[in-house]
Design an enzyme around this catalytic site. Structure first.
Site, PDB file in Angstrom:
ATOM      1  N   ASP A 163      -2.289  54.888  95.216  1.00  0.00           N
ATOM      2  CA  ASP A 163      -1.165  55.422  94.440  1.00  0.00           C
ATOM      3  C   ASP A 163      -1.758  56.106  93.228  1.00  0.00           C
ATOM      4  O   ASP A 163      -2.957  56.010  92.969  1.00  0.00           O
ATOM      5  CB  ASP A 163      -0.203  54.296  94.016  1.00  0.00           C
ATOM      6  N   MET A 208      -7.820  45.705  89.480  1.00  0.00           N
ATOM      7  CA  MET A 208      -7.697  44.411  88.831  1.00  0.00           C
ATOM      8  C   MET A 208      -8.908  43.491  89.006  1.00  0.00           C
ATOM      9  O   MET A 208      -8.839  42.331  88.614  1.00  0.00           O
ATOM     10  CB  MET A 208      -6.438  43.695  89.351  1.00  0.00           C
ATOM     11  N   GLU A 209     -10.017  44.009  89.569  1.00  0.00           N
ATOM     12  CA  GLU A 209     -11.130  43.105  89.851  1.00  0.00           C
ATOM     13  C   GLU A 209     -12.525  43.644  89.550  1.00  0.00           C
ATOM     14  O   GLU A 209     -13.436  42.879  89.199  1.00  0.00           O
ATOM     15  CB  GLU A 209     -11.116  42.691  91.340  1.00  0.00           C
ATOM     16  N   GLU A 227      -8.191  44.504 103.049  1.00  0.00           N
ATOM     17  CA  GLU A 227      -9.323  45.300 102.595  1.00  0.00           C
ATOM     18  C   GLU A 227     -10.633  44.929 103.287  1.00  0.00           C
ATOM     19  O   GLU A 227     -11.621  45.659 103.159  1.00  0.00           O
ATOM     20  CB  GLU A 227      -9.455  45.168 101.078  1.00  0.00           C
TER      21      GLU A 227
END
Length: 235
Positions: free
Chosen positions: A195, A171-172, A11
C-alpha cells in the site's frame, strides 16, 4: 547459515513449503523451520508483528546458528514514486517512533545507539540483483523505517519522507537490524509495497498483501540460489 524472518505466515509460507530435509526447532512462542533451500542451509521463522516480536525472534535465530539474516515481507510505500508491488531493499533501518528530542537527541535516535543501522553491502547487492529478475516490478534501495504503528495517514507519510527520507514504513525491520548490529551479524530487509501508507492504506493492504508478499519471497529465493551457487564454486 542464513536466517529468514517474515512477520506473518503469508510472508514465509512459500519459502517453508520449498524446504528440503525439513525439520523444526521450538522456542517460546516461536517455531524455527530448518532445512535447505536451493542447496543452502537455512532457518525460517514467522517473527510476529511489531518491534518486540521481531527483536525476540531475531535473538532466537542467532541462538539457533544464523550467521546472516534476511527479513522479508510487505510495507507501506513512503517514497513518492513507489507503487504497489514495487520492491525496496534496505540501505539502512531506523525506528521512526522513537522520540527523545526533549533531551536533545535527533528524531528516531535511541540514546546510546546509532541513528540507523546500515544493511550489509554484500547482502544488499545480492538482494537488488535478485529483485531485478522480477518482471514488471520497480526496485529501489532505500531507508526502511519501523514503528509500532500501521501508517495510514498522508500527513504521516509526508513527515516520514521529509524527516527521514524513508523509502517505506513497516513495523519490524529496524528491530531486526538493531539486534543483528549488536551481534555483528550481517542483515538486509526486503519489502514489497502492499500500500502507499495513505488514507486508503487499510483497503490497499488487505487487497494486495497476499500477492505482493510473494514478490519479496521470490527475491529471497533468488538470493538463496545465488548464495548456494557461490558456495559451490571452487575457492
Amino acid at each position: 547459515m542464513l536466517g529468514i524472518i517474515g512477520a506473518m505466515q503469508e510472508e514465509v509460507e512459500l519459502l517453508v513449503g520449498g524446504l528440503e530435509q525439513a525439520g523444526q526447532a521450538d522456542y517460546p512462542g516461536v517455531t524455527i523451520h530448518t532445512g535447505r533451500l536451493d542447496g543452502l542451509d537455512v532457518l525460517i521463522t514467522v517473527g510476529g508483528i511489531g518491534k518486540v516480536n521481531a527483536a525476540m525472534t531475531t535473538t532466537y535465530l542467532l541462538a539457533a546458528g544464523a550467521t546472516r539474516v534476511v527479513f522479508t515481507g510487505v510495507a507501506g510505500g513512503v517514497h513518492p514514486e513507489l507503487r504497489v508491488g514495487d520492491i525496496v531493499v534496505s540501505s539502512d533501518c531506523l525506528q521512526h517512533d522513537v522520540d527523545v528530542t526533549a533531551l536533545g537527541y535527533r528524531p528516531g535516535e535511541i540514546p546510546g545507539e546509532t541513528l540507523s543501522w546500515p544493511a550489509d553491502e554484500a547482502l544488499q547487492a545480492l538482494a537488488l540483483e535478485a529483485a531485478h529478475e522480477l518482471e514488471g516490478v520497480n526496485v529501489t534501495g532505500g531507508r526502511v523505517v519501523s514503528g509500532d504503528v500501521f501508517v495510514a495517514s498522508p500527513d504521516k507519510v509526508a513527515w516520514l519522507w521529509q524527516t527521514f527520507g524513508a523509502a517505506c514504513a513497516e513495523m519490524e525491520g529496524a528491530a531486526v537490524a538493531q539486534v543483528c548490529a549488536r551481534h555483528g551479524v550481517p542483515f538486509v530487509v526486503i519489502r514489497s509495497v502492499s500500500d502507499t501508507a495513505g488514507g486508503d492504506a487499510n483497503m490497499d493492504y488487505r487487497e494486495f498483501m497476499p500477492v505482493v508478499a510473494r514478490h519479496s519471497g521470490q527475491v529471497v529465493r533468488g538470493m538463496t540460489r545465488r548464495l548456494a551457487a557461490g558456495l559451490a564454486e571452487p575457492s
